[in-house]
Write an enzyme that holds these catalytic residues in place. Structure first.
Site, mmCIF file in Angstrom:
data_model
loop_
_atom_site.group_PDB
_atom_site.id
_atom_site.type_symbol
_atom_site.label_atom_id
_atom_site.label_comp_id
_atom_site.label_asym_id
_atom_site.label_seq_id
_atom_site.Cartn_x
_atom_site.Cartn_y
_atom_site.Cartn_z
ATOM 1 N N ASP A 74 -18.867 13.189 -19.507
ATOM 2 C CA ASP A 74 -20.316 13.326 -19.329
ATOM 3 C C ASP A 74 -21.008 13.554 -20.683
ATOM 4 O OD1 ASP A 74 -18.983 15.744 -19.393
ATOM 5 O OD2 ASP A 74 -20.165 16.700 -17.819
ATOM 6 N N LYS A 92 -12.153 14.274 -17.892
ATOM 7 C CA LYS A 92 -12.912 15.386 -17.326
ATOM 8 C C LYS A 92 -11.876 16.399 -16.841
ATOM 9 C CE LYS A 92 -16.902 17.060 -15.893
ATOM 10 N NZ LYS A 92 -18.043 17.460 -16.718
ATOM 11 N N TYR A 148 -10.189 3.961 -8.236
ATOM 12 C CA TYR A 148 -10.203 2.575 -7.770
ATOM 13 C C TYR A 148 -8.852 2.148 -7.174
ATOM 14 C CZ TYR A 148 -14.686 1.833 -10.209
ATOM 15 O OH TYR A 148 -15.994 1.886 -10.633
ATOM 16 N N ASP A 163 -15.423 2.032 -16.628
ATOM 17 C CA ASP A 163 -16.351 1.092 -16.004
ATOM 18 C C ASP A 163 -17.782 1.513 -16.323
ATOM 19 O OD1 ASP A 163 -17.299 -0.963 -14.477
ATOM 20 O OD2 ASP A 163 -16.731 -0.097 -12.544
ATOM 21 N N ASP A 190 -20.466 -0.081 -19.408
ATOM 22 C CA ASP A 190 -21.755 -0.683 -19.043
ATOM 23 C C ASP A 190 -22.885 0.029 -19.771
ATOM 24 O OD1 ASP A 190 -20.437 -2.382 -17.284
ATOM 25 O OD2 ASP A 190 -21.914 -2.117 -15.687
HETATM 26 MG MG MG Z 1 -18.510 -2.768 -13.971
#
Ligand code: MG
Ligand code: NAI
Length: 330
Positions: free
Chosen positions: A198, A166, A120, A222, A226
């Site tokens: 993962d 990872k 990001y 992120d 969620d």
């Molecule tokens: Mg989000």
């Protein structure tokens, strides 16, 4: 000492739940001075600017900010607000609150997500028609800062840490993230392990109760947070903190809920739990605990807003939380 709290309700139900959270803050700490400012779609329509300079300046100078939600302009509001407080950590407690339909009622974990870099960082390029690239930025400094925050958070609460990464594939970037976090771990007497992100996603679905504090790079945090929010089934219940070195922005995870905005029935719990995080950030630990307990008590006994199957209004729930607070000891 008087502390200044910026209150930025934004749009939609942000205008309903943020004032409710402010009432709760005022009830536990009468030494707060509140200053309200505009942000989001509505002010953008009037002025062309979703985040007026006056709002950004207020957030950059206040001791802490309570934010509601912004509509279509959310990214133009929340990203600059995070930068205004130099937020390096996004903290999201995910709990199965009483009175809700959680898949795993024992879920009680906290994501501590790196908030500035990774994929990001904003370095995306179209190098040729039909060919795009993205540069993933991972620095030792930001990795150390997020790991230290996560381990201190766990040490304060006698919890364990899981470092998500990872590094088996992204050997250089996540290799640095993992190595740096492990070096920080050595300084603490906190149990920890690391997990490939993962595999962690699968384990979170199967056994979320095994995790306490999960320290993650930006994108992983992120997505995984969620996912975990889905496990406890309560978007209207989840708070978050954007933590900076000297100030922070505290906001519910949910958005403006256009389907119910204006009806006075939004669930104020997430905004109030965000206010509890704000109190703790400012060092008012007991006040934060009182707010959390009052919200939990109201969730377990009702009244409940329609999202939780009840028919109460935001006002009814706020009054119940205020009554519960009045009964609790300072
Ligand atoms: Mg989000
Ligand atoms: P949303 O979170 O606003 O709503 C999703 C669903 O959850 C809706 O059915 C809504 O009624 C319900 N819901 C959410 N919070 C609730 C609460 N406190 N009480 C009762 N029900 C609640 O997400 P959606 O619909 O994807 O986005 C709506 C708008 O919000 C969009 O314009 C989006 O850009 C914005 N948004 C802003 C965010 C922010 O400011 N940080 C975060 C997420 C979305």
């Amino acid at each position: 000492m008087t502390e200044t709290i910026a209150v930025v309700p934004g749009d939609g139900i942000g205008r309903e739940v943020t004032p409710a959270a402010r009432e709760v803050l005022a009830a536990v700490d009468p030494d707060f001075e509140f200053e309200t400012a505009e942000a989001g779609d509505e002010v953008a329509e009037e002025t062309g600017e979703p985040l007026p300079d006056a709002t950004r300046d207020l957030v950059a100078s206040a001791d802490a900010t309570l934010f509601g939600a912004a509509g279509e302009t959310a990214a133009d509001v929340i990203l600059p607000l995070r930068r205004a407080v130099e937020s390096f950590a996004n903290v999201r407690p995910v709990r199965a609150y009483p009175g809700t339909d959680a898949l795993h009622p024992d879920t009680d974990l906290v994501f501590v997500r790196e908030n500035t870099e990774g994929v990001y960082a904003g370095h995306e390029t179209e190098i040729a028609p039909g060919v795009t690239t993205l540069t993933r930025v991972v620095t030792e400094a930001a990795s150390e800062e997020i790991a230290r925050y996560g381990f201190e958070y766990a040490a304060d609460r006698e919890k364990s840490v899981t470092i998500a990464h990872k590094a088996n594939v992204m050997r250089t970037t996540d290799g640095l993230f993992l190595e740096t976090a492990e070096a920080v771990a050595d300084e603490f007497d906190v149990p920890y392990d690391d997990a490939l992100m993962d595999a962690l996603a699968m384990h979170l679905v199967q056994r979320p109760e095994e995790y306490d504090v999960v320290v993650c790079p930006n994108l992983a945090g992120d997505v995984l947070s969620d996912l975990a929010a889905g496990l406890v089934g309560g978007l209207g219940l989840l708070p978050s903190a954007n933590v900076g070195p000297e100030r922070g922005v505290f906001e519910p995870v949910h958005g403006t809920a256009p389907d119910i905005a204006g009806d006075g029935v939004a669930n104020p719990s997430a905004a109030m739990l965000s206010a509890a995080l704000l109190l703790e950030y400012l060092g008012h630990d007991r006040a934060g605990e009182r707010v959390r307990s009052a919200v939990e008590q109201t969730l377990s006994t009702g009244p409940h807003t329609p999202d939780l199957g009840g028919s109460a209004t935001t006002r009814d729930v706020t009054d119940a939380v205020l009554a519960s607070l009045a009964d609790s000891e300072k």
